[in-house]
Design an enzyme around this catalytic site. Structure first.
Site, PDB file in Angstrom:
ATOM      1  N   GLU A 103       8.522   9.982   2.580  1.00 47.58           N
ATOM      2  CA  GLU A 103       7.861  10.009   1.287  1.00 47.58           C
ATOM      3  C   GLU A 103       7.440   8.646   0.754  1.00 47.58           C
ATOM      4  O   GLU A 103       6.437   8.548   0.038  1.00 47.58           O
ATOM      5  CB  GLU A 103       8.784  10.686   0.259  1.00 47.58           C
ATOM      6  CG  GLU A 103       9.026  12.162   0.513  1.00 47.58           C
ATOM      7  CD  GLU A 103       7.773  12.990   0.336  1.00 47.58           C
ATOM      8  OE1 GLU A 103       6.989  12.714  -0.617  1.00 47.58           O
ATOM      9  OE2 GLU A 103       7.546  13.893   1.155  1.00 47.58           O
ATOM     10  N   SER A 378      40.485  60.283 -33.435  1.00 45.48           N
ATOM     11  CA  SER A 378      41.943  60.401 -33.342  1.00 45.48           C
ATOM     12  C   SER A 378      42.587  59.314 -32.497  1.00 45.48           C
ATOM     13  O   SER A 378      43.813  59.149 -32.538  1.00 45.48           O
ATOM     14  CB  SER A 378      42.321  61.771 -32.777  1.00 45.48           C
ATOM     15  OG  SER A 378      41.980  62.798 -33.692  1.00 45.48           O
TER      16      SER A 378
END
Length: 627
Positions: A103, A378
């Site tokens: 690069e 309940s």
């Protein structure tokens, strides 16, 4: 007419002088423009880098891990992909040198701008009459990726150069290189060499990379979408050969190493064993992590944190498998799907071992497991009626309670099917889930005392709940499966309250411990109350309304149902159905219902469906957890 010779000479001299004057003006103007450009570059680059120092801290995918330490999920970065960062010292020297060779060969020799590369690009672009080459150094590439877009314009290139020079003044070469190797896009949503190494080779430790793998990685930045080995195997192979040639040319590898690397065949890593998706659990974990650390949820996602949770993979898998079976759930409504949520908690330490916030949860969906919006029916009686009565010392499981219709002002509670026994023991009243004895007992114990008892179990009631209807689970706001499991865990743990939690510890990207949960228990009810309550709740499962929750081990628990009570609907239609219970190991709460209950969408089954789901989840979950 012929002009005199001396006149012609003077004219030529004047023309030359005018040309020189114009040339001088042009040179002065060019110098001024050059100075302006130089000043712009210096100031723009310095200003940009100075103003946005946070950009130099790369977002990194955080990881959520299960209780055994295995990663559950790598969180994607918003709008991009995945990144795992690595220090330069973690990277093999060959990888670093190869990427530099490919690069930016003169990376350590220039000040951010590779003038030879720029000159070469100018010549090639001029020959082709278009901007086909950029001549960008590693620093310029980093500057563009961090601060700019990818437009191929001279102005963007000028800005890129300005920022690159400023970055070279602010950062060392190694700092720039480390940023570049962690920032660069490597295809298929992966950013940085570490993420790419894991994605393409299954290698998490960069120093274990082989030469042929390094060559593939070094070739990707030139064209991430065309040179990654998954999307284009042939072009990746051609690119690998080219990179290996560069490596050999620069003396990074030998001839034999180059030939061996060129022969290696790429095989994508095998798919990791599919584990639980745990969407609801992870969303709850992120919220909890944000609450205990003060770090925003967005930063927790992108800050490279490791969030270690209490999730048991076996339990979560069993939970998800059960939730995928349509036959285990009530029928859907005319326009909506019947939903469900479940939480499993280890009452010995407070850890939430599994969670489902819906039947098919997706990221961002409503998490019904933690939403305080449902009437418990309940299932609330042990928390608000029978627990307080036992703790008061005035009643025992054998105490006889009246079971007959009675009016408390305008409030007239009724038993299911209007069936009354006249008298029932407390244990029988709980087993049969009779309403009349429960309301009578709450009135005897006192609302203030009962609400105080519930708060010890983690359920804080509002002033609107200061009425006898809470005996039957009629709450102003509602509760979540998580809070119901938390409350029952006190009975399961011998009377100790432990705050339910999902997050064990959190470390940052540097491995520094930011948070660790310290389990704490406090005794809130007596062992006598716990023993008597557990004995009564076991009869509910053995002989009463919770019989479908029976397993091959002791189970204590309670069902809960809230009636629809809408004109024009079946009298047996329900809004919510519950089962909350516990084994010696874990406590769990199951809820089923519709997100919006109406005449077209309601429960046509009773709480037995919730009790049955409890057993279908808990049996395999406990079995897998013991492996």
């Amino acid at each position: 007419m012929r002009l005199p010779r001396n006149y012609t000479i003077r004219g030529r001299r004047l023309a030359a002088l005018r040309f020189l004057h114009r040339l001088f003006d042009v040179m002065v103007l060019a110098a001024i423009l050059a100075l302006i450009a130089l000043f712009y570059m210096c100031e723009y680059g310095r200003f940009t880098v100075h103003r946005h120092p946070d950009i130099l801290i790369l977002p990194e995918s955080s990881v959520i891990a299960a209780s055994d330490g295995t990663p559950l999920r790598e969180i994607p970065l918003p709008g991009s992909g995945y990144r795992l960062t690595a220090k330069l010292q973690e990277m093999p020297e060959l990888l670093i040198k190869t990427i530099i060779a490919v690069e930016d060969r003169r990376f350590y020799d220039h000040d951010g701008l590779d003038y030879k590369g720029i000159l070469r690009a100018v010549v090639n672009n001029s020959a082709r009459m278009r901007l086909s080459e950029g001549g960008s150094s590693i620093t310029q590439q980093l500057a563009r990726n961090l601060y700019l877009n990818r437009d191929r314009t001279l102005f963007r290139k000028l800005n890129e150069a300005a920022i690159a020079v400023a970055m070279e003044k602010r950062l060392s070469k190694n700092e720039i290189l480390e940023l570049y190797l962690n920032e660069i896009y490597m295809g298929r949503g992966e950013y940085g060499v570490k993420s790419a190494a894991e994605r393409y080779f299954g290698v998490s430790e960069l120093r274990r990379l082989e030469i042929w793998q390094i060559a593939i990685l070094a070739g990707i930045p030139k064209g991430p979408s065309v040179y990654n080995p998954v999307d284009n195997a042939k072009r990746s192979l051609d690119r690998r050969r080219l990179v290996l040639g560069v490596m050999r040319r620069d003396g990074l590898i030998t001839d034999s190493e180059m030939r061996e690397a060129a022969r290696r065949k790429y095989e994508p890593p095998g798919e990791a064993e599919s584990g639980p998706s745990a969407v609801s659990y992870m969303e709850a974990s992120l919220r909890e992590a944000s609450r205990v650390t003060g770090i925003s949820a967005n930063e927790l996602r992108t800050g490279g944190y490791l969030i270690e949770t209490a999730m048991n993979k076996g339990a979560q898998s069993a939970l998800e498998k059960a939730f995928s079976r349509k036959e285990l759930f009530p029928p859907d409504g005319k326009s909506s799907k019947a939903e469900a949520a479940m939480v499993i908690m280890n009452h010995h330490n407070g850890e939430i071992v599994a969670m489902m916030g819906g039947r098919s949860p997706r990221e961002g969906d409503l998490n019904r497991a933690v939403l305080d919006a449902r009437q418990p029916g309940s299932a609330f009686k042990p928390i608000i009626v029978y627990g307080p009565a036992l703790e008061s010392g005035r009643f025992t499981p054998d105490s006889v309670l009246p079971d007959r219709p009675y009016a408390y002002g305008s409030y007239r509670p009724e038993n299911i099917n209007n069936a009354y026994a006249g008298k029932l023991t407390m244990s029988a009243a709980l087993r049969k889930s009779a309403n009349a004895p429960a309301v009578w007992l709450l009135r005897q114990t006192g609302l203030a005392y009962a609400r105080q008892f519930a708060s010890k179990l983690g359920i804080e009631l509002t002033d609107e709940d200061n009425n006898l209807s809470i005996a039957l689970g009629g709450l102003h706001k509602g509760v979540s499966p998580l809070k119901m499991a938390q409350a029952y865990s006190v009975f399961a743990s011998g009377g100790n309250y432990r705050e339910a939690y999902t997050v064990r510890r959190i470390t940052d990207r540097h491995g520094i411990l930011l948070y660790e949960h310290v389990p704490a228990a406090s005794r809130v009810i007596s062992t006598r109350t716990v023993g008597e309550m557990t004995a009564m709740l076991r009869t509910v499962v053995q002989e009463g309304t919770g019989i479908k929750a029976r397993m091959n081990r002791p189970v204590a628990g309670k069902t809960g149902t809230t009636e629809l009570d809408l004109p024009g609907t079946d009298r047996k239609a329900n809004r919510d159905i519950w089962f909350v219970g516990y084994t010696p190991e874990w406590t769990a709460a199951v809820w089923m219902g519709f997100d919006r209950t109406d005449r077209d969408n309601y429960m046509t089954t009773g709480s037995g469906a919730a009790a049955a789901l409890f057993a279908r989840v808990m049996e395999p979950a406990l079995r897998q957890a013991r492996r």
